[in-house]
Write an enzyme that holds these catalytic residues in place. Structure first.
Site, mmCIF file in Angstrom:
data_model
loop_
_atom_site.group_PDB
_atom_site.id
_atom_site.type_symbol
_atom_site.label_atom_id
_atom_site.label_comp_id
_atom_site.label_asym_id
_atom_site.label_seq_id
_atom_site.Cartn_x
_atom_site.Cartn_y
_atom_site.Cartn_z
ATOM 1 N N ASP A 29 0.848 -1.190 0.000
ATOM 2 C CA ASP A 29 0.000 0.000 0.000
ATOM 3 C C ASP A 29 0.883 1.239 0.000
ATOM 4 O OD1 ASP A 29 0.846 -0.220 2.646
ATOM 5 O OD2 ASP A 29 -1.084 0.312 3.517
ATOM 6 N N TYR B 286 2.954 4.742 0.781
ATOM 7 C CA TYR B 286 3.590 5.352 1.949
ATOM 8 C C TYR B 286 2.561 6.219 2.657
ATOM 9 C CZ TYR B 286 8.104 4.142 -0.245
ATOM 10 O OH TYR B 286 9.165 3.486 -0.808
ATOM 11 N N PHE C 115 6.633 1.996 -4.219
ATOM 12 C CA PHE C 115 8.020 2.242 -3.797
ATOM 13 C C PHE C 115 8.532 3.644 -4.132
ATOM 14 C CE2 PHE C 115 7.729 -2.384 -4.091
ATOM 15 C CZ PHE C 115 8.197 -2.751 -2.832
ATOM 16 N N HIS D 231 11.605 -9.025 0.846
ATOM 17 C CA HIS D 231 11.295 -7.601 0.673
ATOM 18 C C HIS D 231 12.549 -6.745 0.891
ATOM 19 C CE1 HIS D 231 9.209 -3.762 1.435
ATOM 20 N NE2 HIS D 231 8.182 -4.301 0.798
#
Length: 222
Positions: A64, A66, A77, A187
């Site tokens: 989702d 920031y 990202f 991740h």
């Protein structure tokens, strides 16, 4: 109804005309009136607006947006120009340097150039309440974004799916067409990057695959 102003409008019309999508949009609109929500409303579908269905060669799946003020602008990202590069993205930059020798700008986390290269920077959940990560996970966005992955799975041209972390890797379920290429690793979070993200070489692997299929490789230099 034109939401994306490119071929996604036609590709996704059977999805955007559903009750499920309508309900999500109603809930999202309500949230914007009651709390502080990111990204700004005009950027909710930025990933689809910048990277058409036809032009999508690579998908990087995020969870989702920031949730800090001024950060999110609709691309996974990525952060707006002038915002400090977040730790996740700092680690992505480190891997790009290790993998390709590319030095990314230290003070820029805006990945718009990648989107224009054919990299669909897709968050699974498209909105978030300020300072509350995962707060819009129940709005129904995944019905919509999973449908996007399913549509890309139907493409006759190969697509690279980059899946970082357990959440993104769960989307493998929808990628069944053998012409596509899945790259998966832990991740890039500071908590997991040393467990296999660093050294995974997703960027060179992506470009090798694209080149082998007579597709123009991605210029990862920002």
């Amino acid at each position: 109804m034109e939401l994306f102003h490119n071929d996604w409008d036609e590709v996704l019309k059977d999805v955007t005309n559903t009750k499920e999508f309508y309900n999500t949009m109603v809930l999202a609109k309500k949230a914007y009136t009651e709390t502080t929500v990111f990204p700004p409303k005009e950027h909710i579908f930025e990933a689809l607006k910048l990277t058409s269905y036809k032009d999508t060669k690579v998908v990087i799946v995020g969870q989702d947006p920031y949730h800090g003020t001024g950060e999110a602008h609709g691309l996974s990202f990525s952060v707006r120009p002038g915002i400090k590069v977040p730790p996740y993205l700092q680690n992505i930059y480190k891997e790009i340097y290790s993998d390709l020798g590319i030095i990314e700008p230290r003070n820029c986390g805006d990945l718009t150039k990648w989107a224009k290269e054919g990299v669909l920077l897709l968050n699974s959940i498209l909105t978030v309440e300020k300072d509350k990560a995962g707060s819009h996970s129940k709005l129904g966005w995944e019905f919509f974004t999973d449908s996007i992955i399913k549509k890309l799975n139907e493409k006759k041209e190969p697509v690279v799916f980059i899946l970082w972390g357990a959440f993104a890797r769960s989307k493998k379920f929808y990628i069944t067409n053998p012409i596509h290429y899945i790259i998966e690793s832990p991740h890039p979070s500071p908590f997991s990057a040393n467990s296999g993200f660093f050294g995974s070489k997703p960027f060179s692997k992506t470009n090798k695959f694209l080149t082998e299929h007579n597709l123009k490789p991605i210029d990862w230099q920002l």
